[in-house]
Design a protein around this motif. Structure first.
Motif, PDB file in Angstrom:
ATOM      1  N   ASP A 190       5.050   7.829  -3.034  1.00  0.00           N
ATOM      2  CA  ASP A 190       5.812   6.580  -3.083  1.00  0.00           C
ATOM      3  C   ASP A 190       5.552   5.835  -4.390  1.00  0.00           C
ATOM      4  OD1 ASP A 190       7.022   6.974  -0.675  1.00  0.00           O
ATOM      5  OD2 ASP A 190       5.686   5.663   0.473  1.00  0.00           O
ATOM      6  N   SER A 250       1.579   5.550  -0.875  1.00  0.00           N
ATOM      7  CA  SER A 250       1.069   6.900  -1.067  1.00  0.00           C
ATOM      8  C   SER A 250       1.340   7.320  -2.506  1.00  0.00           C
ATOM      9  CB  SER A 250       1.781   7.863  -0.115  1.00  0.00           C
ATOM     10  OG  SER A 250       3.155   7.983  -0.476  1.00  0.00           O
ATOM     11  N   GLU A 296       0.867  -1.180   0.000  1.00  0.00           N
ATOM     12  CA  GLU A 296       0.000   0.000   0.000  1.00  0.00           C
ATOM     13  C   GLU A 296       0.904   1.230   0.000  1.00  0.00           C
ATOM     14  OE1 GLU A 296      -2.769  -0.120   3.186  1.00  0.00           O
ATOM     15  OE2 GLU A 296      -3.590  -2.093   2.632  1.00  0.00           O
TER      16      GLU A 296
END
Length: 212
Positions: A45, A42, A40
């Motif tokens: 990222d 952002s 997961e």
């Protein structure tokens, strides 16, 4: 007199080029994953991982070109099979990195045709001018530089990007094995100036591909 490639070999080389640059590659091995660790990221990222995986994808485009060119120019049937087998494994890397780019919402480099042409020319030149043992030495140095480059990516990929990390780890293991196989096949150590030029060329490629 240098051995001229057969029509079948030329067609195979052309087919590989078109498939590498313009089609969606297919892997023979499953894409490496870490099932118990979901990724997961952002938006920031994702952008960072996408840029790094685009560089890795370009590296695999170049690997296809390099091995295809060396297989085309060698006079040794056993060595030709060695190069073609390595290229087949690199196709897995090509497919994995392209799949990861799609998952990250990132695009492959628009300069892939240029990267392919350049690597193909270098591979053909190494095989024609240096002979088989120098050609294998070129493989050793290339794979060693790629493995070091992949290690640096493990240090720069987002810590939570377990999917990209799993791919990069498997690629690094494969590249190190390709280097050892080339050494066992009789590779010669390249002169220091040649290694330096290869490092410079790789730096240009990775810097540009990170952005474009």
């Amino acid at each position: 007199m240098p051995r001229l490639p057969t029509l079948d070999q030329l067609c195979r080389a052309a087919d590989t080029a078109l498939r590498t640059v313009f089609t969606q590659p297919h892997a023979s091995r499953s894409c490496p994953t870490v099932p118990e660790r979901a990724t997961e990221l952002s938006p920031a990222d994702k952008a960072q991982a996408g840029a790094l995986m685009r560089v890795n994808h370009v590296g695999e485009v170049c690997a296809q070109a390099l091995y295809t060119a060396q297989a085309l120019v060698t006079k040794n049937p056993a060595l030709r099979n060695h190069f073609l087998h390595a290229a087949a494994e690199e196709t897995d890397h090509l497919a994995w990195t392209r799949q990861r780019l799609d998952e990250l919402g990132a695009r492959p480099s628009v300069l892939n045709p240029l990267w392919y042409a350049g690597a193909f020319g270098l591979g053909a030149l190494a095989g024609q001018l240096g002979g088989d043992r120098w050609s294998l030495g070129f493989v050793v140095e290339t794979e060693n530089q790629v493995a070091a480059h992949l290690q640096s990516h493990l240090e720069h990929l987002p810590a939570d990007d377990h999917a990209s990390r799993a791919i990069v780890v498997q690629m690094k293991d494969d590249e190190e094995r390709h280097s050892q196989e080339a050494l066992l096949a009789g590779a010669l150590d390249l002169p220091a100036p040649v290694k330096s030029l290869m490092t410079l060329a790789a730096k240009v490629m990775t810097t540009v591909a990170h952005r474009i």
